[in-house]
Design a protein around this motif. Structure first.
Motif, mmCIF file in Angstrom:
data_model
loop_
_atom_site.group_PDB
_atom_site.id
_atom_site.type_symbol
_atom_site.label_atom_id
_atom_site.label_comp_id
_atom_site.label_asym_id
_atom_site.label_seq_id
_atom_site.Cartn_x
_atom_site.Cartn_y
_atom_site.Cartn_z
ATOM 1 N N GLN A 41 33.416 30.612 36.700
ATOM 2 C CA GLN A 41 32.913 32.278 36.766
ATOM 3 C C GLN A 41 31.818 31.626 38.044
ATOM 4 O OE1 GLN A 41 30.930 33.516 33.622
ATOM 5 N NE2 GLN A 41 32.753 34.849 33.115
ATOM 6 N N GLU A 82 41.321 34.026 44.989
ATOM 7 C CA GLU A 82 42.305 34.469 44.025
ATOM 8 C C GLU A 82 42.438 33.481 43.394
ATOM 9 O OE1 GLU A 82 47.170 35.615 44.364
ATOM 10 O OE2 GLU A 82 46.006 35.250 46.049
ATOM 11 N N GLN A 110 39.539 33.663 40.599
ATOM 12 C CA GLN A 110 39.740 34.439 39.754
ATOM 13 C C GLN A 110 40.217 33.901 38.721
ATOM 14 O OE1 GLN A 110 38.034 37.376 39.263
ATOM 15 N NE2 GLN A 110 38.829 37.661 37.115
ATOM 16 N N ASN A 111 41.672 33.682 39.413
ATOM 17 C CA ASN A 111 42.873 32.862 37.649
ATOM 18 C C ASN A 111 42.202 32.030 36.930
ATOM 19 O OD1 ASN A 111 45.066 34.909 38.998
ATOM 20 N ND2 ASN A 111 45.402 32.698 40.640
ATOM 21 N N GLU A 112 41.243 31.217 37.605
ATOM 22 C CA GLU A 112 41.081 29.942 36.303
ATOM 23 C C GLU A 112 40.222 30.601 35.816
ATOM 24 O OE1 GLU A 112 39.963 26.087 34.890
ATOM 25 O OE2 GLU A 112 41.967 27.737 35.839
ATOM 26 N N ILE A 113 39.632 31.971 36.190
ATOM 27 C CA ILE A 113 38.404 32.741 35.007
ATOM 28 C C ILE A 113 39.228 33.373 34.020
ATOM 29 C CG2 ILE A 113 37.365 34.632 34.427
ATOM 30 C CD1 ILE A 113 35.762 33.567 37.593
ATOM 31 N N ASN A 114 40.382 33.818 34.385
ATOM 32 C CA ASN A 114 41.103 34.550 33.264
ATOM 33 C C ASN A 114 42.310 33.463 32.123
ATOM 34 O OD1 ASN A 114 40.871 37.023 34.405
ATOM 35 N ND2 ASN A 114 42.289 36.680 36.298
ATOM 36 N N ALA A 115 42.018 32.478 32.884
ATOM 37 C CA ALA A 115 43.142 31.547 31.914
ATOM 38 C C ALA A 115 41.472 30.863 30.866
ATOM 39 C CB ALA A 115 43.583 30.098 33.069
ATOM 40 N N GLN A 164 38.685 32.440 30.164
ATOM 41 C CA GLN A 164 38.536 34.270 29.082
ATOM 42 C C GLN A 164 39.354 33.956 27.572
ATOM 43 O OE1 GLN A 164 35.847 36.138 29.927
ATOM 44 N NE2 GLN A 164 36.256 36.406 27.940
ATOM 45 N N ALA A 165 40.422 33.435 28.586
ATOM 46 C CA ALA A 165 41.718 33.996 27.140
ATOM 47 C C ALA A 165 41.643 32.556 26.385
ATOM 48 C CB ALA A 165 43.486 33.425 27.436
#
Length: 629
Positions: free
Chosen positions: A221, A323, A326-331, A333-334
């Protein structure tokens, strides 16, 4: 036809010449009339050179070591036996006092009554026994050794009880441990305990993974925030440049409009001297001109273009970075959600294993030895309660004993104050009859501050004596620069020396002036000869020459509420002639003689300084030079 056109052109040419001639004559006479209405000033160059200056000052003569004859109580004066200038010996009567109670005697009696009332109130209070009062008033208070012995006895008893209480608690703890051990041996819970430990270990591993996953998520983030911050910074820079360009455009437009207005007035011949100055400034190349404003506007437009380009470059370069972030944040978060789920799962397994262990431990077999231990614990608990009660009673008795000792000390102190105050009343009563104030030393009376019928004041001495063999002093302040030219031991000259008989004034000390220690020094002089305290002397001291960069006539130095200053003449070229403007320069006078002064100021050394004028001159106003300037 050609002849008529030629005549018409000749007429227009003649009219133009006549008009210009009339305007030239009017302009010439206008400047001439205005010049003769201006103040005429005489000037002189600022010079460098040498000044031999004496430092002058005045001060009030004071006694070198005055002796203040004081009286502590307020008494009415019946007569004064001496006058200023009288010589008295030690023991001589200075003032006679009337026979009456002084204000201090009345106050002392009131204080005695207050102390006695406080003592009476203390002995009738609920915590004061008759025995304590009798011991205090008879002077037979408990000795310190007896007090310490009684306190030590109670402390030892409390210490013994604390030891017994500690032993009871230790034995009760041993019994409880043995009872717990008997219960554990009758039920096998090893399998359940291993299950609890295993699930607890897995829970700790799952819980440890949560902070790491959260830290990775926050790091991802942070990367996205830094990318967005770059865009925000570029946008803020562009907005600031747009605002700066708007301000520069408004300023440039306003100056152009003002310049056009002034040019129109100048062309019409209606421009004033102040407007002419403003026109010259706006038309020039310096600060505040249209040229400078144009340069500022150009710089602002360039800065705006650069900021716009920078924002476009940033927007173009961060699309991929945003982009990716944001992909790193999604990973992350999971990953964080998975860690939380694992922690919750193992928490449930730990709870279930602990329930199984508790259910098995609930089965308790019958045991006779357990009953014996339980009975012993009950007996020990009863004994422990009794010891705690005895300890509490001993502590309460000790507190009451200490309070009694403190009351003895307080009453003894109050009784001592009453006795001391009685002595004060007796002494003041003795002074209230046939009282006089005598000289405590031999010397000369320099001041008498009371008269018959007046009342003495403890804050004001009734008389001041100059002791025999003591001299007089006087002092005044000078600047640090002036003090540098003096030395201790310099002999000062008296102004109007013919008025004084055999008087010597010598510089005794040079110290920082407490009112302005950073800028001034206090000169203190010793005075010998025929002089009296309170006399004012004017002196001059010092005779050293010094070189200075800036010297001006004394007549050039002026002063107002803001301090000392001089007026210099600055020249400015006009359309038809040179104009002269008076300008203020603040100065500090370093040294002076009868005709000129050395100053410290923001000068170059070749300025014309105004010495005299036919009219009052103000800074910023135009002046006219005299013929000999």
């Amino acid at each position: 036809m050609n002849e008529n056109g030629k005549k018409k052109r000749e007429w227009v040419k003649t009219a133009a010449i006549v008009f210009l001639s009339v305007m030239l004559v009017l302009t010439f006479f206008s400047n001439t009339i205005m010049n003769y209405s201006l103040p005429e000033v005489a000037t002189q160059y600022v010079q460098s050179g040498t000044i031999t200056a004496k430092i002058r000052g005045s001060g009030t003569v004071e006694s070198g070591d005055p002796y203040n004859v004081e009286v502590k109580e307020s008494r009415k004066v019946s007569g004064v036996a001496v006058h200023v200038g009288d010589t008295v010996q030690q023991g001589d009567v200075l003032v006679y006092l009337e026979d009456q109670e002084s204000e201090e005697l009345k106050t002392a009696k009131e204080a005695l009554e207050t102390l006695q009332a406080e003592y009476e109130k203390a002995i009738v209070s609920a915590d004061t026994s008759k025995g304590i009062v009798n011991r205090v008033e008879s002077g037979n208070v408990t000795s310190t050794d007896s007090k310490l012995a009684q306190i030590d006895s109670y402390n030892k008893k409390i210490e013994q009880l604390e030891g017994a209480i500690k032993n009871y608690n230790n034995r009760i703890a041993e019994i409880e441990a043995e009872l717990s051990k008997l219960g554990e041996n009758t039920v096998d819970t090893s399998v359940e305990e291993l299950q609890v430990n295993a699930t607890q270990a897995e829970l700790e591993k799952a819980a440890a993974a949560v902070p790491a996953a959260k830290e990775k998520l926050e790091a991802a983030q942070s990367v996205l925030e830094s990318v967005n911050s770059a865009v925000k910074a570029a946008e803020e820079r562009k907005a600031a440049c747009e605002a700066a360009r708007s301000v520069a455009m408004e300023n440039h437009t306003a100056m152009l409009n003002r310049l056009n207005s002034l040019n129109e007035k100048n062309a019409a011949g209606s421009i004033t001297s102040d407007e002419q100055i403003e026109l010259d400034r706006l038309s020039g190349d310096g600060e505040g001109s249209v040229t400078a404003a144009s340069a500022v506007l150009a710089d602002a437009e360039t800065a705006l273009q650069e900021a716009t380009t920078a924002l476009e470059n940033v927007n173009a370069s961060i699309v991929a970075d945003r982009e990716k972030a944001q992909n790193e944040i999604n990973a992350r978060q999971a990953e964080y959600n998975s860690a939380l789920d694992a922690q919750t799962t193992w928490e449930g397994k730990v709870a279930e294993a602990k329930r199984n262990l508790a259910n098995k431990q609930a089965t308790k077999p019958d045991n006779s030895h357990r009953d014996a231990l339980t009975n012993e614990k009950a007996d020990l608990t009863a004994a422990l309660g009794k010891s705690n009660t005895e300890k509490s009673d001993a502590e309460k008795a000790l507190t009451e004993l200490l309070a009694g000792f403190a009351k003895e000390v307080d009453l003894s102190a109050m009784l001592k104050k009453i006795q001391d105050q009685k002595k004060v009343v007796e002494d003041l009563t003795a002074k209230s009859v046939d009282a006089t104030i005598t000289a405590p030393i031999a010397g000369t009376v320099t001041a008498v501050n009371v008269t018959a019928g007046k009342t003495t004041d403890a804050a004001t001495p009734v008389a001041v004596l100059q002791p025999e063999g003591k001299g007089y002093t006087m002092s005044f302040s000078v600047t640090n620069e002036q003090a540098k030219r003096l030395s201790v031991g310099d002999v000062a000259e008296l102004v109007n020396a013919w008025r004084y008989d055999d008087l010597t004034v010598t510089l005794a000390s040079i110290k920082p002036d407490t009112t302005d220690p950073g800028q001034k020094k206090l000169l203190t002089f010793e005075i010998t000869g025929n002089v009296t305290a309170g006399q004012t002397l004017n002196v001059s001291v010092g005779q050293k020459s010094a070189n200075y960069d800036y010297i001006v006539p004394n007549s050039a130095i002026r002063e107002d509420n803001n301090g000392k200053f001089i007026l210099i003449v600055e020249s400015k070229a006009g359309p038809l002639s040179t104009r002269y403007i008076a300008s203020r320069v603040d100065v500090e006078v370093l040294a002076s003689d009868d005709t000129q002064s050395a100053v410290s100021a923001a000068l170059y050394g070749y300025e014309f300084v105004i010495t005299t004028s036919t009219k009052p001159v103000e800074a910023g106003k135009q002046v006219r030079l005299s013929d000999n300037s």
